[in-house]
Design a protein around this motif. Structure first.
Motif, PDB file in Angstrom:
ATOM      1  N   LEU A 138       0.811  -1.222   0.000  1.00  0.00           N
ATOM      2  CA  LEU A 138       0.000   0.000   0.000  1.00  0.00           C
ATOM      3  C   LEU A 138       0.843   1.271   0.000  1.00  0.00           C
ATOM      4  O   LEU A 138       0.413   2.299  -0.517  1.00  0.00           O
ATOM      5  N   TYR A 139       2.024   1.198   0.577  1.00  0.00           N
ATOM      6  CA  TYR A 139       2.856   2.398   0.696  1.00  0.00           C
ATOM      7  C   TYR A 139       4.194   2.217  -0.012  1.00  0.00           C
ATOM      8  O   TYR A 139       5.239   2.644   0.464  1.00  0.00           O
ATOM      9  N   LYS A 140       4.133   1.582  -1.158  1.00  0.00           N
ATOM     10  CA  LYS A 140       5.328   1.409  -1.980  1.00  0.00           C
ATOM     11  C   LYS A 140       5.559   2.684  -2.774  1.00  0.00           C
ATOM     12  O   LYS A 140       4.780   3.037  -3.665  1.00  0.00           O
ATOM     13  N   MET A 141       6.581   3.413  -2.420  1.00  0.00           N
ATOM     14  CA  MET A 141       6.818   4.733  -3.019  1.00  0.00           C
ATOM     15  C   MET A 141       6.836   4.661  -4.531  1.00  0.00           C
ATOM     16  O   MET A 141       7.372   3.717  -5.105  1.00  0.00           O
ATOM     17  N   PRO A 142       6.227   5.676  -5.176  1.00  0.00           N
ATOM     18  CA  PRO A 142       5.631   6.893  -4.608  1.00  0.00           C
ATOM     19  C   PRO A 142       4.146   6.743  -4.242  1.00  0.00           C
ATOM     20  O   PRO A 142       3.509   7.699  -3.879  1.00  0.00           O
ATOM     21  N   MET A 143       3.612   5.511  -4.319  1.00  0.00           N
ATOM     22  CA  MET A 143       2.185   5.308  -4.070  1.00  0.00           C
ATOM     23  C   MET A 143       1.889   5.262  -2.572  1.00  0.00           C
ATOM     24  O   MET A 143       2.713   4.798  -1.778  1.00  0.00           O
ATOM     25  N   ALA A 144       0.716   5.758  -2.189  1.00  0.00           N
ATOM     26  CA  ALA A 144       0.258   5.677  -0.806  1.00  0.00           C
ATOM     27  C   ALA A 144      -1.252   5.497  -0.813  1.00  0.00           C
ATOM     28  O   ALA A 144      -1.998   6.448  -1.027  1.00  0.00           O
ATOM     29  N   ALA A 145      -1.687   4.251  -0.613  1.00  0.00           N
ATOM     30  CA  ALA A 145      -3.119   3.939  -0.591  1.00  0.00           C
ATOM     31  C   ALA A 145      -3.545   3.720   0.853  1.00  0.00           C
ATOM     32  O   ALA A 145      -3.126   2.757   1.487  1.00  0.00           O
ATOM     33  N   SER A 146      -4.368   4.617   1.379  1.00  0.00           N
ATOM     34  CA  SER A 146      -4.759   4.553   2.787  1.00  0.00           C
ATOM     35  C   SER A 146      -6.155   3.971   2.957  1.00  0.00           C
ATOM     36  O   SER A 146      -7.082   4.373   2.256  1.00  0.00           O
ATOM     37  N   PRO A 147      -6.319   3.020   3.896  1.00  0.00           N
ATOM     38  CA  PRO A 147      -7.656   2.488   4.192  1.00  0.00           C
ATOM     39  C   PRO A 147      -8.440   3.474   5.054  1.00  0.00           C
ATOM     40  O   PRO A 147      -7.890   4.079   5.979  1.00  0.00           O
ATOM     41  N   TYR A 148      -9.718   3.634   4.766  1.00  0.00           N
ATOM     42  CA  TYR A 148     -10.579   4.531   5.542  1.00  0.00           C
ATOM     43  C   TYR A 148     -11.883   3.839   5.914  1.00  0.00           C
ATOM     44  O   TYR A 148     -12.969   4.382   5.714  1.00  0.00           O
ATOM     45  N   LEU A 149     -11.754   2.651   6.486  1.00  0.00           N
ATOM     46  CA  LEU A 149     -12.947   1.965   6.978  1.00  0.00           C
ATOM     47  C   LEU A 149     -13.651   2.785   8.047  1.00  0.00           C
ATOM     48  O   LEU A 149     -14.869   2.702   8.203  1.00  0.00           O
ATOM     49  N   VAL A 150     -12.885   3.573   8.793  1.00  0.00           N
ATOM     50  CA  VAL A 150     -13.480   4.376   9.859  1.00  0.00           C
ATOM     51  C   VAL A 150     -14.499   5.373   9.311  1.00  0.00           C
ATOM     52  O   VAL A 150     -15.549   5.594   9.916  1.00  0.00           O
ATOM     53  N   GLU A 199      -1.167  16.956  -9.232  1.00  0.00           N
ATOM     54  CA  GLU A 199      -1.185  15.816 -10.155  1.00  0.00           C
ATOM     55  C   GLU A 199      -0.693  14.545  -9.478  1.00  0.00           C
ATOM     56  O   GLU A 199      -1.286  13.473  -9.625  1.00  0.00           O
ATOM     57  N   ASN A 200       0.380  14.660  -8.704  1.00  0.00           N
ATOM     58  CA  ASN A 200       0.919  13.493  -8.010  1.00  0.00           C
ATOM     59  C   ASN A 200      -0.034  13.017  -6.912  1.00  0.00           C
ATOM     60  O   ASN A 200      -0.151  11.811  -6.663  1.00  0.00           O
ATOM     61  N   PHE A 201      -0.703  13.965  -6.270  1.00  0.00           N
ATOM     62  CA  PHE A 201      -1.674  13.599  -5.244  1.00  0.00           C
ATOM     63  C   PHE A 201      -2.785  12.748  -5.836  1.00  0.00           C
ATOM     64  O   PHE A 201      -3.154  11.707  -5.280  1.00  0.00           O
ATOM     65  N   ILE A 202      -3.340  13.186  -6.950  1.00  0.00           N
ATOM     66  CA  ILE A 202      -4.425  12.441  -7.594  1.00  0.00           C
ATOM     67  C   ILE A 202      -3.946  11.076  -8.076  1.00  0.00           C
ATOM     68  O   ILE A 202      -4.609  10.053  -7.868  1.00  0.00           O
ATOM     69  N   LEU A 203      -2.772  11.041  -8.688  1.00  0.00           N
ATOM     70  CA  LEU A 203      -2.267   9.809  -9.307  1.00  0.00           C
ATOM     71  C   LEU A 203      -1.758   8.798  -8.285  1.00  0.00           C
ATOM     72  O   LEU A 203      -2.043   7.599  -8.386  1.00  0.00           O
ATOM     73  N   PHE A 204      -1.024   9.268  -7.291  1.00  0.00           N
ATOM     74  CA  PHE A 204      -0.330   8.347  -6.383  1.00  0.00           C
ATOM     75  C   PHE A 204      -0.979   8.183  -5.002  1.00  0.00           C
ATOM     76  O   PHE A 204      -0.599   7.293  -4.252  1.00  0.00           O
ATOM     77  N   HIS A 205      -1.946   9.042  -4.655  1.00  0.00           N
ATOM     78  CA  HIS A 205      -2.599   8.868  -3.359  1.00  0.00           C
ATOM     79  C   HIS A 205      -4.126   8.768  -3.485  1.00  0.00           C
ATOM     80  O   HIS A 205      -4.722   7.801  -3.012  1.00  0.00           O
ATOM     81  N   MET A 206      -4.747   9.743  -4.137  1.00  0.00           N
ATOM     82  CA  MET A 206      -6.198   9.745  -4.198  1.00  0.00           C
ATOM     83  C   MET A 206      -6.731   8.545  -4.983  1.00  0.00           C
ATOM     84  O   MET A 206      -7.626   7.822  -4.498  1.00  0.00           O
ATOM     85  N   PHE A 207      -6.221   8.321  -6.158  1.00  0.00           N
ATOM     86  CA  PHE A 207      -6.708   7.224  -6.994  1.00  0.00           C
ATOM     87  C   PHE A 207      -6.475   5.857  -6.343  1.00  0.00           C
ATOM     88  O   PHE A 207      -7.420   5.053  -6.235  1.00  0.00           O
ATOM     89  N   PRO A 208      -5.255   5.538  -5.864  1.00  0.00           N
ATOM     90  CA  PRO A 208      -5.062   4.241  -5.196  1.00  0.00           C
ATOM     91  C   PRO A 208      -5.919   4.087  -3.936  1.00  0.00           C
ATOM     92  O   PRO A 208      -6.424   2.995  -3.657  1.00  0.00           O
TER      93      PRO A 208
END
Length: 203
Positions: free
Chosen positions: A34-46, A144-153
């Motif tokens: 989930l956090y393999k750079m530069p990607m960061a996919a965060s779970p938000y079950l809460v 752009e990086n936020f959308i590609l590497f954090h928001m989308f994943p």
């Protein structure tokens, strides 16, 4: 038998707390992926748990204080243990309750419409999170990086979590409803067979 002991007013905060723990567990166990750079996919079950009364149509079982208070406390805990910046989720989570409530009033209660509300709410939270951390000079990603590497994943991951957990959460919330006595059939012909009062009056 199981459901008669459940009440939404305490099931909701409990499930939100469990979701907090699951988010941490998923992030820890899946960190290498989930956090393999530069990607960061965060779970938000809460966040899913926080807005689940709205998605399941059981918000009428909770007071406003319960809905927003639970979101506020969950946000505070999330900030202390996960983000390290108190105030971001503490404000953001109650805002998402308000946003989801505003969105869901135009949708019917179903899996797919709930997914639409969940997608829009989570997207709004991710953007809110990015903007707030940008204001306090913590976020160093371009838009752009936020959308590609954090928001989308993150959206992809949380849509998968929604598919996995929605049915279970919906079952629990609807099972914890307080029975509506107004819907009971109390026709006199049924009462005559169950209550001895009429017979006593005839003696």
């Amino acid at each position: 038998m199981f459901f008669k002991y459940l009440r939404t007013w305490w099931v909701h905060p409990l499930l939100v707390f469990v979701a907090l723990l699951l988010d941490g567990s998923i992030a820890f166990q899946g960190a290498e992926v989930l956090y393999k750079m530069p990607m960061a996919a965060s779970p938000y079950l809460v966040i899913l748990a926080i807005i689940m009364p709205l998605l399941s149509g059981t918000q009428d079982q909770l007071s406003t204080w319960n809905m927003y208070g639970t979101a506020f406390i969950a946000g505070l805990i999330y900030d202390i243990y996960y983000t390290g910046y108190v105030g971001v989720s503490m404000i953001g989570f109650p805002l998402m309750v308000w946003l989801a409530s505003s969105i869901q009033q135009y949708f019917t209660t179903s899996f797919l419409w709930g997914l639409s509300t969940w997608f829009l709410t989570l997207s709004a939270y991710l953007i809110f999170d990015y903007l707030v951390f940008g204001v306090i000079n913590v976020a160093d990603m371009t838009g752009e990086n936020f959308i590609l590497f954090h928001m989308f994943p993150s959206l992809i991951l949380n849509i998968m979590l929604y598919v996995i957990f929605f049915s279970l959460l919906n079952w629990l919330y609807n099972g914890s409803r307080i029975p509506d006595i107004a819907s009971y059939d109390v026709a006199s012909k049924q009462l005559d067979g169950r209550m001895p009062l009429r017979r006593r009056s005839q003696r």
